[in-house]
Design an enzyme around this catalytic site. Structure first.
Site, short mmCIF file in Angstrom:
data_model
loop_
_atom_site.label_atom_id
_atom_site.label_comp_id
_atom_site.label_asym_id
_atom_site.label_seq_id
_atom_site.Cartn_x
_atom_site.Cartn_y
_atom_site.Cartn_z
N ASN A 79 -57.05 -130.00 54.23
CA ASN A 79 -57.31 -129.50 52.58
C ASN A 79 -58.11 -130.97 51.77
O ASN A 79 -57.19 -131.97 52.00
CB ASN A 79 -56.06 -128.95 51.80
CG ASN A 79 -55.74 -127.72 52.70
OD1 ASN A 79 -56.40 -126.80 53.30
ND2 ASN A 79 -54.54 -127.40 52.58
N ASP B 99 -43.83 -130.63 59.12
CA ASP B 99 -44.05 -130.07 57.73
C ASP B 99 -42.91 -129.69 57.14
O ASP B 99 -41.94 -128.83 57.77
CB ASP B 99 -45.19 -129.19 57.54
CG ASP B 99 -45.65 -128.88 56.04
OD1 ASP B 99 -46.73 -129.34 55.90
OD2 ASP B 99 -44.77 -128.47 55.21
N HIS C 260 -53.13 -130.96 58.86
CA HIS C 260 -52.25 -129.73 59.47
C HIS C 260 -52.38 -129.44 60.94
O HIS C 260 -53.64 -128.89 61.17
CB HIS C 260 -52.21 -128.49 58.54
CG HIS C 260 -51.87 -128.85 57.13
ND1 HIS C 260 -50.70 -128.37 56.51
CD2 HIS C 260 -52.67 -129.23 56.19
CE1 HIS C 260 -50.66 -128.88 55.27
NE2 HIS C 260 -51.91 -129.38 55.03
N HIS D 153 -54.11 -136.21 55.47
CA HIS D 153 -53.44 -135.50 56.54
C HIS D 153 -54.00 -134.15 57.09
O HIS D 153 -54.74 -133.41 56.47
CB HIS D 153 -51.94 -135.07 55.92
CG HIS D 153 -52.06 -134.04 54.71
ND1 HIS D 153 -52.43 -134.45 53.36
CD2 HIS D 153 -51.88 -132.76 54.62
CE1 HIS D 153 -52.36 -133.66 52.59
NE2 HIS D 153 -52.05 -132.24 53.19
P1 5GP Z 1 -51.70 -129.84 51.31
O1 5GP Z 1 -51.37 -128.73 50.48
O2 5GP Z 1 -51.90 -131.16 50.60
O3 5GP Z 1 -52.71 -129.63 52.33
O4 5GP Z 1 -50.21 -130.17 52.14
C1 5GP Z 1 -49.36 -130.91 51.75
C2 5GP Z 1 -48.15 -130.62 52.85
O5 5GP Z 1 -47.04 -131.33 52.70
C3 5GP Z 1 -47.50 -129.17 52.46
O6 5GP Z 1 -47.58 -128.35 53.74
C4 5GP Z 1 -45.82 -129.60 52.21
O7 5GP Z 1 -45.25 -128.62 52.65
C5 5GP Z 1 -46.04 -131.01 52.99
N1 5GP Z 1 -45.14 -132.02 52.25
C6 5GP Z 1 -44.85 -132.06 51.02
N2 5GP Z 1 -43.89 -133.04 50.79
C7 5GP Z 1 -43.42 -133.22 51.98
C8 5GP Z 1 -42.23 -134.10 52.43
O8 5GP Z 1 -41.72 -134.72 51.57
N3 5GP Z 1 -41.99 -134.00 53.71
C9 5GP Z 1 -42.69 -133.42 54.63
N4 5GP Z 1 -42.38 -133.45 55.77
N5 5GP Z 1 -43.75 -132.35 54.27
C10 5GP Z 1 -43.95 -132.55 53.10
#
Ligand code: 5GP
Ligand code: ZN
Length: 112
Positions: A85, A29, A100, A98
């Site tokens: 999420n 992440d 985590h 995705h």
């Molecule tokens: P969500 O909030 O949708 O569950 O998590 C999305 C996750 O994707 C976040 O933890 C954020 O830091 C990560 N993320 C967003 N854009 C990028 C990216 O371009 N590269 C990587 N490696 N992680 C990303």
């Protein structure tokens, strides 16, 4: 489709990969919330867990196997947390399924 994780899956956007096969990709992440914070995604675009059906659930089973194996590789023998999420109330910011994988320290007991 303008999906950042589709672009990561097809190599248009670089990522720090920890695992890849035909259907699944895992990468660090960009904003880690624990010493180990990896995202595991299907390469196929699925918006969230709300879109899992009998037709596409095999990749989720496969992701479970990948997570179990990655946890060992990443040194998470003492435990880890998997979070997905989903949707507005789930605070999902990237609309591509995705998982985590968080660990490397004792995580808080609070989940929501
Ligand atoms: P969500 O909030 O949708 O569950 O998590 C999305 C996750 O994707 C976040 O933890 C954020 O830091 C990560 N993320 C967003 N854009 C990028 C990216 O371009 N590269 C990587 N490696 N992680 C990303
Ligand atoms: Zn996507």
């Amino acid at each position: 489709m303008d999906c950042i994780f589709c672009k990561i899956a097809n190599g248009e956007i670089p990522s720090n990969k920890v695992y890849e096969d035909e259907t699944v990709l895992a990468f660090h992440d960009i904003t880690p919330q624990a010493p180990v914070h990896v995202l595991v995604i299907p390469k196929q675009h699925i918006s969230s867990m709300a879109d899992i059906t009998a037709e596409n659930s095999a990749v989720v089973a496969h992701i479970s196997e990948v997570i179990a194996s990655l946890a060992k590789e990443l040194g998470l023998e003492n435990g880890f947390r998997v979070i997905t999420n989903s949707g507005e109330d789930g605070a999902q910011s990237v609309k591509h399924l995705h998982f985590h994988v968080l660990g490397g320290k004792k995580l808080t007991e609070k989940m929501a």
